[in-house]
Motif scaffolding. Structure first.
Motif, PDB file in Angstrom:
ATOM      1  N   LYS A 165      34.348  36.919  43.754  1.00 26.84           N
ATOM      2  CA  LYS A 165      35.218  38.077  43.117  1.00 26.84           C
ATOM      3  C   LYS A 165      36.597  38.632  43.884  1.00 26.84           C
ATOM      4  CE  LYS A 165      32.960  39.025  39.337  1.00 26.84           C
ATOM      5  NZ  LYS A 165      33.850  38.847  38.025  1.00 26.84           N
ATOM      6  N   GLY A 166      36.447  38.323  45.339  1.00 34.32           N
ATOM      7  CA  GLY A 166      37.640  38.483  46.069  1.00 34.32           C
ATOM      8  C   GLY A 166      38.685  37.749  45.888  1.00 34.32           C
ATOM      9  N   CYS A 167      38.159  36.183  45.596  1.00 34.02           N
ATOM     10  CA  CYS A 167      39.038  35.226  45.262  1.00 34.02           C
ATOM     11  C   CYS A 167      39.873  35.535  43.971  1.00 34.02           C
ATOM     12  CB  CYS A 167      38.341  33.908  45.146  1.00 34.02           C
ATOM     13  SG  CYS A 167      37.989  33.144  46.788  1.00 34.02           S
ATOM     14  N   ALA A 168      39.048  35.867  43.017  1.00 38.75           N
ATOM     15  CA  ALA A 168      39.476  36.274  41.593  1.00 38.75           C
ATOM     16  C   ALA A 168      40.769  37.551  41.735  1.00 38.75           C
ATOM     17  CB  ALA A 168      38.505  36.651  40.870  1.00 38.75           C
ATOM     18  N   GLU A 169      40.575  38.351  42.823  1.00 37.95           N
ATOM     19  CA  GLU A 169      41.608  39.495  43.038  1.00 37.95           C
ATOM     20  C   GLU A 169      42.658  38.469  43.475  1.00 37.95           C
ATOM     21  OE1 GLU A 169      41.886  42.658  42.432  1.00 37.95           O
ATOM     22  OE2 GLU A 169      40.045  43.113  41.565  1.00 37.95           O
ATOM     23  N   LEU A 170      42.559  37.755  44.432  1.00 35.60           N
ATOM     24  CA  LEU A 170      43.806  37.003  44.987  1.00 35.60           C
ATOM     25  C   LEU A 170      44.468  36.140  43.911  1.00 35.60           C
ATOM     26  CD1 LEU A 170      42.402  36.143  48.249  1.00 35.60           C
ATOM     27  CD2 LEU A 170      43.909  37.673  47.968  1.00 35.60           C
ATOM     28  N   VAL A 171      43.588  35.479  43.155  1.00 32.33           N
ATOM     29  CA  VAL A 171      44.352  34.629  41.957  1.00 32.33           C
ATOM     30  C   VAL A 171      45.090  35.557  41.068  1.00 32.33           C
ATOM     31  CG1 VAL A 171      43.777  33.254  39.862  1.00 32.33           C
ATOM     32  CG2 VAL A 171      42.464  32.734  42.046  1.00 32.33           C
ATOM     33  N   THR A 172      44.605  36.638  40.792  1.00 34.22           N
ATOM     34  CA  THR A 172      45.339  37.741  39.801  1.00 34.22           C
ATOM     35  C   THR A 172      46.466  38.012  40.413  1.00 34.22           C
ATOM     36  OG1 THR A 172      43.259  38.157  38.916  1.00 34.22           O
ATOM     37  CG2 THR A 172      44.917  39.823  38.281  1.00 34.22           C
ATOM     38  N   ALA A 173      46.418  38.528  41.747  1.00 31.15           N
ATOM     39  CA  ALA A 173      47.785  39.123  42.254  1.00 31.15           C
ATOM     40  C   ALA A 173      48.529  37.773  42.514  1.00 31.15           C
ATOM     41  CB  ALA A 173      47.140  39.542  43.765  1.00 31.15           C
ATOM     42  N   ALA A 174      48.516  36.802  42.703  1.00 32.05           N
ATOM     43  CA  ALA A 174      49.217  35.334  42.784  1.00 32.05           C
ATOM     44  C   ALA A 174      49.841  35.240  41.506  1.00 32.05           C
ATOM     45  CB  ALA A 174      48.536  34.318  43.241  1.00 32.05           C
TER      46      ALA A 174
END
Length: 263
Positions: A165-174
């Motif tokens: 879920k943390g990775c999903a946040e980073l993906v979305t921000a990118a």
């Protein structure tokens, strides 16, 4: 504080694409969108419990219901382009901490690359004007400090689910910074992370409190803690979100507190 946000007329006749519409939160969101007059296309795996909210609400007959996996990028892209939505809500996920320990590859593939697939589909679909990616309160790097998480706190995770879920946040921000952030002058102020959670006086409610409240309202029943075999997995003891940004900038607030919502 500004007046509370209302959605009267905002979704009437609007085409909306929801991933994960067969899940618990996805079913509630879909029912709400239908009540607001939206034209909803849902894309998800079948419900994983029986009974389930999706079937109880009869949503399969109310939406364009597509049974498919977000990891099928070509299928997802073709269905989104076909639906021509103006708004996309992404809720499809592997949602369980314990299953994350048992099936880490599936968890990361669904929650991380599934998010990439959704955002790639959004890029390919010219009709989309807004996309909302829903993650979890577990997306934050949790040092068990007891402080409520704010949107600027670092994301992370010490178990596969939380990390995904943390990775999903980073993906979305990118994707937002690379592909979406330059469009929509009016919407740019709202692009970013937002916390939505219970009021401060409800944040400390335990699972025990919720279960016992249900039993009291139902007038009977019982519960017990099952014995577990094997090594116990680690889960965060406290998860608390600071929703001050949403309250101050959106005029958002929960309509019910926990005591009203449980019955």
């Amino acid at each position: 504080m500004e007046d509370l946000v209302t959605f009267d007329g905002a979704f009437a006749g609007r085409r909306v694409f929801v991933t994960g519409h067969t899940g618990f939160k996805g079913s509630w969101l879909t029912a709400w969108l239908l009540d607001l007059g939206a034209d909803v296309t849902g894309y998800a795996l079948p419900p994983d419990t029986d009974p389930n909210l999706f079937d109880a609400l009869g949503l399969a007959e109310e939406v364009r219901h597509i049974t498919a996996d977000v990891r099928d990028r070509e299928k997802l892209m073709s269905e989104m382009v076909r639906a021509r939505p103006s708004v996309v809500f992404h809720l499809a996920a592997q949602p369980l901490v314990r299953l994350g320990y048992a099936e880490p590859h599936r968890t990361f593939a669904t929650n991380v690359m599934g998010t990439v697939d959704v955002l790639e589909a959004v890029r390919a679909c010219e009709s989309v004007t807004a996309a909302v990616v829903v993650t979890s309160d577990k997306c934050y790097d949790n040092a068990e400090s007891g402080r409520a998480f704010r949107e600027e706190d670092p994301v992370g995770g010490r178990d596969p689910y939380s990390a995904s879920k943390g990775c999903a946040e980073l993906v979305t921000a990118a994707y937002r910074a690379s592909f979406f952030g330059r469009d929509g002058r009016d919407g740019r102020a709202f692009a970013g992370a937002w916390n939505f959670g219970p009021a401060e006086h409800d944040a400390g409610r335990t699972v025990r409190w919720v279960v016992e409240r249900f039993l009291r309202e139902w007038g009977g029943g019982s519960w017990s803690t099952p014995e577990r075999s094997g090594e116990e997995v680690r889960e965060a003891r406290l998860l608390d979100l600071d929703s001050g940004k949403a309250r101050e900038r959106l005029g958002w607030a929960g309509v019910w507190d926990v005591a009203e919502a449980v019955p």
